[in-house]
Design a protein around this motif. Structure first.
Motif, short mmCIF file in Angstrom:
data_model
loop_
_atom_site.label_atom_id
_atom_site.label_comp_id
_atom_site.label_asym_id
_atom_site.label_seq_id
_atom_site.Cartn_x
_atom_site.Cartn_y
_atom_site.Cartn_z
N LYS A 120 -4.96 -9.90 -1.95
CA LYS A 120 -6.18 -9.97 -1.40
C LYS A 120 -6.78 -8.56 -1.66
O LYS A 120 -6.22 -7.65 -1.87
CB LYS A 120 -5.99 -10.23 0.10
N LEU A 121 -8.20 -8.74 -1.42
CA LEU A 121 -9.16 -7.58 -1.53
C LEU A 121 -9.05 -6.80 -0.64
O LEU A 121 -9.30 -7.29 0.77
CB LEU A 121 -10.62 -8.10 -2.00
N VAL A 122 -9.07 -5.43 -0.55
CA VAL A 122 -9.02 -4.63 0.61
C VAL A 122 -10.05 -3.45 0.68
O VAL A 122 -10.36 -3.08 -0.64
CB VAL A 122 -7.60 -4.05 1.10
N ILE A 123 -10.26 -3.09 1.65
CA ILE A 123 -10.73 -1.67 1.58
C ILE A 123 -9.85 -0.42 2.02
O ILE A 123 -9.09 -0.64 3.23
CB ILE A 123 -11.99 -1.90 2.91
N GLY A 124 -9.36 0.48 0.99
CA GLY A 124 -8.41 1.28 1.15
C GLY A 124 -9.29 2.57 1.67
O GLY A 124 -10.33 3.16 0.94
N VAL A 125 -8.46 3.13 2.79
CA VAL A 125 -8.93 4.62 3.12
C VAL A 125 -7.63 5.36 3.44
O VAL A 125 -6.62 5.04 3.99
CB VAL A 125 -9.49 4.41 4.65
N ILE A 130 -2.62 9.91 6.01
CA ILE A 130 -2.46 8.61 6.42
C ILE A 130 -3.28 7.54 5.11
O ILE A 130 -4.33 7.94 5.14
CB ILE A 130 -2.72 8.13 7.78
N ALA A 131 -2.76 6.60 4.79
CA ALA A 131 -3.39 5.51 3.94
C ALA A 131 -3.49 4.19 4.78
O ALA A 131 -2.30 3.67 5.51
CB ALA A 131 -2.63 5.37 2.53
N LYS A 132 -4.38 3.44 4.97
CA LYS A 132 -4.34 2.19 5.35
C LYS A 132 -5.51 1.32 4.71
O LYS A 132 -6.23 1.80 3.77
CB LYS A 132 -5.28 2.24 6.91
N ALA A 133 -5.22 0.02 4.65
CA ALA A 133 -5.96 -1.00 4.08
C ALA A 133 -6.58 -2.30 4.94
O ALA A 133 -5.71 -2.64 6.03
CB ALA A 133 -5.07 -1.51 2.93
N TYR A 134 -7.63 -2.43 4.86
CA TYR A 134 -8.43 -3.36 5.43
C TYR A 134 -8.69 -4.51 4.81
O TYR A 134 -9.78 -4.43 4.02
CB TYR A 134 -9.47 -2.82 6.26
N SER A 222 -13.83 5.69 0.30
CA SER A 222 -13.09 4.42 0.29
C SER A 222 -13.15 3.73 -0.95
O SER A 222 -13.70 4.04 -1.92
CB SER A 222 -13.88 3.37 1.37
N ARG A 223 -12.14 2.70 -1.24
CA ARG A 223 -11.96 2.15 -2.39
C ARG A 223 -11.83 0.67 -2.12
O ARG A 223 -11.62 0.23 -1.01
CB ARG A 223 -10.78 2.42 -3.18
N GLN A 224 -12.36 -0.52 -2.74
CA GLN A 224 -12.27 -1.73 -2.87
C GLN A 224 -11.40 -2.10 -3.96
O GLN A 224 -11.95 -2.30 -5.13
CB GLN A 224 -13.66 -2.42 -2.88
N VAL A 225 -10.18 -2.70 -3.51
CA VAL A 225 -9.37 -2.85 -4.54
C VAL A 225 -8.51 -3.93 -3.99
O VAL A 225 -8.55 -4.34 -2.94
CB VAL A 225 -8.07 -1.70 -4.99
N THR A 226 -7.49 -4.47 -4.85
CA THR A 226 -6.50 -5.56 -4.50
C THR A 226 -5.52 -4.59 -3.70
O THR A 226 -5.22 -3.43 -3.84
CB THR A 226 -5.87 -6.46 -5.47
N LEU A 227 -4.75 -5.46 -2.71
CA LEU A 227 -3.80 -5.01 -1.70
C LEU A 227 -2.57 -4.25 -2.63
O LEU A 227 -1.90 -3.16 -2.67
CB LEU A 227 -3.00 -5.83 -0.94
N SER A 228 -2.08 -5.07 -3.95
CA SER A 228 -1.24 -4.54 -4.65
C SER A 228 -1.73 -3.38 -5.48
O SER A 228 -0.73 -2.42 -5.81
CB SER A 228 -0.79 -5.84 -5.67
N PRO A 235 2.38 3.43 -1.48
CA PRO A 235 3.46 2.73 -0.97
C PRO A 235 3.66 2.51 0.47
O PRO A 235 4.17 1.66 1.03
CB PRO A 235 4.40 3.12 -2.12
N GLU A 236 3.34 3.75 0.89
CA GLU A 236 3.76 3.84 2.63
C GLU A 236 2.46 3.41 3.25
O GLU A 236 2.47 3.50 4.54
CB GLU A 236 3.97 5.36 2.86
N ALA A 237 1.55 2.79 2.91
CA ALA A 237 0.23 2.30 3.68
C ALA A 237 0.78 1.29 4.49
O ALA A 237 1.47 0.56 4.23
CB ALA A 237 -0.89 1.96 2.48
N VAL A 238 -0.08 1.25 5.57
CA VAL A 238 -0.15 0.38 6.41
C VAL A 238 -1.29 -0.65 6.33
O VAL A 238 -2.33 -0.04 5.84
CB VAL A 238 -0.23 0.67 7.88
N ILE A 239 -1.28 -2.02 6.69
CA ILE A 239 -2.20 -3.09 6.44
C ILE A 239 -2.42 -3.66 7.73
O ILE A 239 -1.82 -4.10 8.39
CB ILE A 239 -1.70 -3.84 5.40
#
Length: 404
Positions: A120-125, A130-134, A222-228, A235-239
């Motif tokens: 899935k596509l996410v907005i990563g910050v 701290i790293a989060k994906a939306y 921010s970035r627009q990438v896939t969750l993978s 790798p420690e990001a929360v979604i």
């Protein structure tokens, strides 16, 4: 004179309800005109406009009720019934703030408890350690998600009409602000902060109306990438997980790559051109755009902007893109494709690099290129807010897409 006041009052009464919503809807005849000031005036003076309209019709209505025949009195019933319908329809059924409710239950999960598919596509910050994906399908439905990352209040936004993602520091006048979706301006989302009642443009973060007009929210990278792809770096990001109240609306079972597909046929060149996707770049006041189809065809593009030389890459998932500064240790690197391996080689040192900007073999092994901010959205949206944009032209591109 009574007829004049009655007609004028009814037009004002109905027009006030309709204009406040219609002017913020995605209609070409409105969106391509500068109506922000008058729309803002109507929104924030609607109570007084209603009072004025009622004052105008008060005496004519009294006169009809007092002196006119029964059938003339009965004509007032459908008129006011119509107003009640219009009032409800435009204030509760059509108003964006009513249609797109904010997230009610906001939860995040680490990789081992995550329920969002990795493609899935996410907005990563990533900030404050701290790293989060939306997920875009979640943010896109609500248009905005308010959150806090490492103590900093943030506003995660996505405009589904122009496909633009932006993240801002949600502080206005030194205080955390709550935002609501108001509608569109120039086919791009507009939000209002509840404290100052100012309207903010999603694309630029600039206040376009209200007490804070011309002020700008601080943008957060921010970035627009896939969750993978996001997990590879964090790798420690929360979604962010889906709010069960809106599961059906999110459409998570659907392929979110529809965000990359166009509704318009290439045969209609002008329409195709405006709705085509581009990667936009802003650097020291300079704006440039790169055709998404050019990148998908070549997988990497080299270019030079004033003060910086860049490398644009697309990962093998055909969705995650990056913009890199290709200057390393004082030297500007030049790259070439390595067959069909999915990697590239810098001509300077013959080192091998992957599309994540990391050198994986050779003299520069272990080196990571600096990532720069870039945005994926429609050309129509990007050009509307950055009209002096230069379009990238690759003379050697082996593609057959329509040039912008």
């Amino acid at each position: 004179m009574r007829v004049f006041f009655l007609v004028a009052g009814l037009l004002l009464l109905f027009g006030t309800e309709v204009w406040g919503v219609y002017s913020l809807m995605p209609f070409t005849d409105i969106q391509e005109k500068e109506t922000t000031a008058i729309t803002y005036f109507f929104h924030h003076n609607i109570l007084w406009l209603r009072v004025l309209a009622l004052v105008l019709i008060a005496y004519p209505v009294y006169y009809i009720v007092r002196y006119k025949k029964i059938w003339q009195k009965l004509l007032l019933l459908p008129v006011f019934a119509g107003y009640v319908i219009v009032f409800y329809y435009f204030n509760y059924y059509m108003a964006p703030a009513q249609i797109y409710q904010p997230v009610q239950v906001k939860t995040f999960a680490p990789k081992n408890r995550n329920k969002i598919s990795s493609d899935k596509l996410v907005i990563g910050v990533a900030m404050n350690g701290i790293a989060k994906a939306y997920p875009i399908q979640i943010v896109g439905y609500h248009h905005q998600v308010a959150d806090t990352i490492g103590g900093t209040p943030v506003l995660i936004t996505y405009c589904t009409l122009c496909r633009s993602a932006r993240v801002y520091n949600a502080v206005v006048e030194g205080k955390p602000a709550n935002f609501v979706l108001m509608g569109l301006n120039n086919f791009n989302s507009v939000f209002e902060d509840k404290a100052t009642k100012s309207w903010w443009q999603q694309e630029t973060g600039v206040a376009i109306a209200g007490p804070m007009k011309d002020k700008k929210l601080e943008e957060i990278p921010s970035r627009q990438v896939t969750l993978s792809s996001w997990f590879k770096e964090y790798p420690e990001a929360v979604i962010m997980q889906p709010d069960s109240n809106y599961l059906a609306a999110y459409g998570l079972a659907n392929n979110d790559r529809a965000y990359f597909r166009l509704k318009y046929m290439q045969a209609n060149a002008e329409e195709y051109k405006s709705k085509s996707l581009v990667i936009g770049v802003l650097y020291n006041g300079y704006a440039k755009a790169y055709d998404w189809e050019a990148l998908t065809a070549t997988r990497f593009l080299e270019d030079s902007l004033p003060d910086v030389s860049v490398l644009l890459t697309l990962e093998t998932d055909n969705a995650s893109f990056h913009l890199w500064n290709r200057k390393v240790k004082g030297y500007v690197l030049h790259f070439e494709r390595i067959g069909n391996t999915g990697n590239i080689r810098d001509v300077n040192t013959q080192s091998t690099w992957n599309m994540q900007g990391a050198c994986i073999d050779g003299a520069l092994q272990g080196t990571q290129l600096e990532e720069l901010q870039s945005y994926l959205e429609t050309w129509k949206s990007w050009n509307a807010f950055h009209p002096r944009t230069e379009m990238y032209k690759d003379k050697e591109a082996e593609t057959s897409f329509i040039r912008l």
